[in-house]
Design a protein around this motif. Structure first.
Motif, PDB file in Angstrom:
ATOM      1  N   LEU A 123     -12.120  -0.834   3.900  1.00 45.03           N
ATOM      2  CA  LEU A 123     -11.559  -1.720   3.633  1.00 45.03           C
ATOM      3  C   LEU A 123     -10.753  -3.347   2.721  1.00 45.03           C
ATOM      4  O   LEU A 123     -10.591  -3.717   2.468  1.00 45.03           O
ATOM      5  CB  LEU A 123     -11.915  -2.762   5.258  1.00 45.03           C
ATOM      6  N   SER A 124     -12.564  -3.341   1.727  1.00 47.58           N
ATOM      7  CA  SER A 124     -12.146  -3.848   1.094  1.00 47.58           C
ATOM      8  C   SER A 124     -11.780  -3.821  -0.174  1.00 47.58           C
ATOM      9  O   SER A 124     -11.147  -4.597  -1.105  1.00 47.58           O
ATOM     10  CB  SER A 124     -13.714  -4.280   0.470  1.00 47.58           C
ATOM     11  N   LEU A 125     -11.615  -2.960  -0.498  1.00 47.55           N
ATOM     12  CA  LEU A 125     -10.788  -1.628  -1.342  1.00 47.55           C
ATOM     13  C   LEU A 125      -9.608  -2.680  -1.293  1.00 47.55           C
ATOM     14  O   LEU A 125      -8.330  -3.054  -1.719  1.00 47.55           O
ATOM     15  CB  LEU A 125     -10.497  -0.259  -1.474  1.00 47.55           C
ATOM     16  N   GLU A 126      -8.884  -2.460   0.627  1.00 45.43           N
ATOM     17  CA  GLU A 126      -7.312  -2.482   0.394  1.00 45.43           C
ATOM     18  C   GLU A 126      -6.842  -4.191   0.064  1.00 45.43           C
ATOM     19  O   GLU A 126      -5.484  -4.331  -0.428  1.00 45.43           O
ATOM     20  CB  GLU A 126      -7.560  -1.868   1.628  1.00 45.43           C
ATOM     21  N   VAL A 127      -7.908  -5.299   0.426  1.00 41.87           N
ATOM     22  CA  VAL A 127      -7.824  -6.390   0.039  1.00 41.87           C
ATOM     23  C   VAL A 127      -7.823  -6.879  -1.069  1.00 41.87           C
ATOM     24  O   VAL A 127      -7.080  -7.777  -2.033  1.00 41.87           O
ATOM     25  CB  VAL A 127      -9.057  -7.055   1.349  1.00 41.87           C
ATOM     26  N   LEU A 128      -8.729  -5.713  -1.928  1.00 43.03           N
ATOM     27  CA  LEU A 128      -8.597  -6.355  -3.178  1.00 43.03           C
ATOM     28  C   LEU A 128      -7.188  -6.273  -4.166  1.00 43.03           C
ATOM     29  O   LEU A 128      -6.888  -6.401  -5.083  1.00 43.03           O
ATOM     30  CB  LEU A 128      -9.908  -6.111  -3.832  1.00 43.03           C
ATOM     31  N   VAL A 129      -6.665  -4.494  -3.345  1.00 51.96           N
ATOM     32  CA  VAL A 129      -5.505  -4.192  -4.116  1.00 51.96           C
ATOM     33  C   VAL A 129      -4.196  -5.222  -3.570  1.00 51.96           C
ATOM     34  O   VAL A 129      -3.617  -5.848  -4.566  1.00 51.96           O
ATOM     35  CB  VAL A 129      -5.024  -3.121  -3.670  1.00 51.96           C
ATOM     36  N   ALA A 130      -4.442  -5.604  -2.491  1.00 48.34           N
ATOM     37  CA  ALA A 130      -3.849  -7.059  -1.916  1.00 48.34           C
ATOM     38  C   ALA A 130      -4.075  -8.210  -3.085  1.00 48.34           C
ATOM     39  O   ALA A 130      -2.891  -8.924  -4.232  1.00 48.34           O
ATOM     40  CB  ALA A 130      -3.973  -6.988  -0.042  1.00 48.34           C
ATOM     41  N   ALA A 131      -4.890  -8.719  -3.112  1.00 51.58           N
ATOM     42  CA  ALA A 131      -5.151  -9.671  -4.165  1.00 51.58           C
ATOM     43  C   ALA A 131      -4.392  -9.520  -5.635  1.00 51.58           C
ATOM     44  O   ALA A 131      -3.454 -10.257  -5.934  1.00 51.58           O
ATOM     45  CB  ALA A 131      -6.742 -10.286  -4.891  1.00 51.58           C
ATOM     46  N   ASP A 132      -5.091  -7.974  -6.437  1.00 53.94           N
ATOM     47  CA  ASP A 132      -3.883  -7.374  -7.713  1.00 53.94           C
ATOM     48  C   ASP A 132      -3.117  -7.827  -7.329  1.00 53.94           C
ATOM     49  O   ASP A 132      -2.201  -8.346  -8.645  1.00 53.94           O
ATOM     50  CB  ASP A 132      -4.929  -6.157  -8.038  1.00 53.94           C
ATOM     51  N   LEU A 133      -1.830  -7.412  -5.888  1.00 52.26           N
ATOM     52  CA  LEU A 133      -0.795  -6.992  -5.750  1.00 52.26           C
ATOM     53  C   LEU A 133      -0.262  -8.954  -6.214  1.00 52.26           C
ATOM     54  O   LEU A 133       0.955  -9.125  -7.055  1.00 52.26           O
ATOM     55  CB  LEU A 133      -0.348  -6.177  -4.596  1.00 52.26           C
ATOM     56  N   ILE A 134      -0.536 -10.138  -4.994  1.00 51.26           N
ATOM     57  CA  ILE A 134      -0.373 -11.045  -4.820  1.00 51.26           C
ATOM     58  C   ILE A 134      -0.173 -11.573  -6.724  1.00 51.26           C
ATOM     59  O   ILE A 134       0.713 -12.350  -6.925  1.00 51.26           O
ATOM     60  CB  ILE A 134      -0.870 -11.946  -4.117  1.00 51.26           C
ATOM     61  N   ARG A 135      -1.306 -11.356  -7.135  1.00 52.32           N
ATOM     62  CA  ARG A 135      -1.351 -12.247  -8.503  1.00 52.32           C
ATOM     63  C   ARG A 135      -0.597 -11.655  -9.628  1.00 52.32           C
ATOM     64  O   ARG A 135      -0.253 -12.335 -10.417  1.00 52.32           O
ATOM     65  CB  ARG A 135      -3.116 -11.757  -8.926  1.00 52.32           C
ATOM     66  N   THR A 136      -0.779 -10.546 -10.067  1.00 49.79           N
ATOM     67  CA  THR A 136       0.673  -9.677 -10.443  1.00 49.79           C
ATOM     68  C   THR A 136       2.255 -10.338 -10.362  1.00 49.79           C
ATOM     69  O   THR A 136       2.507 -10.211 -11.032  1.00 49.79           O
ATOM     70  CB  THR A 136       0.704  -7.786 -10.283  1.00 49.79           C
ATOM     71  N   VAL A 137       2.063 -10.477  -9.196  1.00 49.27           N
ATOM     72  CA  VAL A 137       4.462 -10.305  -8.710  1.00 49.27           C
ATOM     73  C   VAL A 137       3.904 -11.319  -8.465  1.00 49.27           C
ATOM     74  O   VAL A 137       5.315 -12.062  -9.131  1.00 49.27           O
ATOM     75  CB  VAL A 137       4.291  -9.496  -7.237  1.00 49.27           C
ATOM     76  N   ALA A 138       3.619 -12.290  -9.003  1.00 48.75           N
ATOM     77  CA  ALA A 138       3.406 -14.144  -8.012  1.00 48.75           C
ATOM     78  C   ALA A 138       3.250 -14.700  -9.505  1.00 48.75           C
ATOM     79  O   ALA A 138       3.847 -15.444  -9.653  1.00 48.75           O
ATOM     80  CB  ALA A 138       3.055 -14.330  -6.786  1.00 48.75           C
ATOM     81  N   VAL A 139       1.817 -14.208 -10.278  1.00 49.90           N
ATOM     82  CA  VAL A 139       1.671 -15.248 -10.950  1.00 49.90           C
ATOM     83  C   VAL A 139       1.486 -14.276 -12.403  1.00 49.90           C
ATOM     84  O   VAL A 139       2.632 -15.939 -13.081  1.00 49.90           O
ATOM     85  CB  VAL A 139      -0.257 -14.868 -11.116  1.00 49.90           C
ATOM     86  N   SER A 140       1.908 -13.334 -13.231  1.00 46.93           N
ATOM     87  CA  SER A 140       2.441 -12.624 -13.867  1.00 46.93           C
ATOM     88  C   SER A 140       3.105 -11.769 -14.121  1.00 46.93           C
ATOM     89  O   SER A 140       2.038 -10.559 -14.501  1.00 46.93           O
ATOM     90  CB  SER A 140       0.639 -12.847 -14.745  1.00 46.93           C
ATOM     91  N   PRO A 141       4.173 -12.033 -13.597  1.00 50.07           N
ATOM     92  CA  PRO A 141       4.651 -10.695 -13.981  1.00 50.07           C
ATOM     93  C   PRO A 141       5.721 -10.545 -15.246  1.00 50.07           C
ATOM     94  O   PRO A 141       6.812 -10.757 -15.384  1.00 50.07           O
ATOM     95  CB  PRO A 141       6.182 -11.075 -12.954  1.00 50.07           C
ATOM     96  N   SER A 142       4.825  -9.370 -15.963  1.00 48.05           N
ATOM     97  CA  SER A 142       5.119  -8.969 -16.929  1.00 48.05           C
ATOM     98  C   SER A 142       5.114  -7.231 -17.277  1.00 48.05           C
ATOM     99  O   SER A 142       4.432  -7.031 -16.110  1.00 48.05           O
ATOM    100  CB  SER A 142       4.027  -9.737 -18.432  1.00 48.05           C
ATOM    101  N   LEU A 143       5.431  -7.153 -18.285  1.00 56.29           N
ATOM    102  CA  LEU A 143       5.616  -5.746 -17.648  1.00 56.29           C
ATOM    103  C   LEU A 143       3.671  -5.113 -17.965  1.00 56.29           C
ATOM    104  O   LEU A 143       3.442  -3.786 -17.728  1.00 56.29           O
ATOM    105  CB  LEU A 143       6.518  -4.915 -19.188  1.00 56.29           C
ATOM    106  N   GLU A 144       3.341  -6.010 -18.903  1.00 64.33           N
ATOM    107  CA  GLU A 144       1.754  -5.255 -18.968  1.00 64.33           C
ATOM    108  C   GLU A 144       1.200  -5.614 -17.799  1.00 64.33           C
ATOM    109  O   GLU A 144       0.140  -4.907 -17.809  1.00 64.33           O
ATOM    110  CB  GLU A 144       1.066  -6.322 -20.295  1.00 64.33           C
TER     111      GLU A 144
END
Length: 131
Positions: free
Chosen positions: A59-80
């Motif tokens: 469960l905690s791994l899934e929550v961390l994936v969600a955090a990374d997804l939000i951070r990547t898509v909404a905060v810094s959406p670059s190819l890298e």
């Protein structure tokens, strides 16, 4: 604070939630293990701890994936950042898969062969013993 800042806060909230899930889940798992050990012996207590805390880790791994997804898509959406997210998701997916196999004792594609419904169906198809 703009949208990126707000999304970073949301992602930080998910990170904090994952930590809370781990701490509370560990405490809950220990309580379950102690109860099982008192009732059924030490081996059952160990198995209860292993299964319940394994679920908490998943469960905690899934929550961390969600955090990374939000951070990547909404905060810094670059190819890298998307490439880094892909690698992180692959690693966490492998960890989740490994934990799931460890908890259940079987790989997902063999799970149906060990389920109760399949066992009942196989027993129903067997001819009765002729005495």
């Amino acid at each position: 604070m703009g949208v990126a800042g707000a999304m970073e806060r949301v992602a930080q909230g998910f990170d904090a939630l994952a930590a809370v899930v781990l701490v509370i889940g560990l405490l809950f798992s220990v309580v379950l293990a102690v109860r099982a050990a008192r009732r059924d012996g030490g081996r059952r207590g160990y198995l209860a701890l292993r299964e319940s805390f394994g679920g908490v880790l998943l469960l905690s791994l899934e929550v961390l994936v969600a955090a990374d997804l939000i951070r990547t898509v909404a905060v810094s959406p670059s190819l890298e950042s998307v490439a880094v997210l892909g690698i992180i998701v692959l690693i966490r997916t492998f960890l989740s898969f490994s934990l799931q196999v460890e908890i259940e004792g079987t790989v997902p594609w063999r799970r149906a062969l060990t389920s109760g419904a399949v066992s009942i169906a196989q027993a129903a198809r067997r001819p009765p013993d002729s005495d």
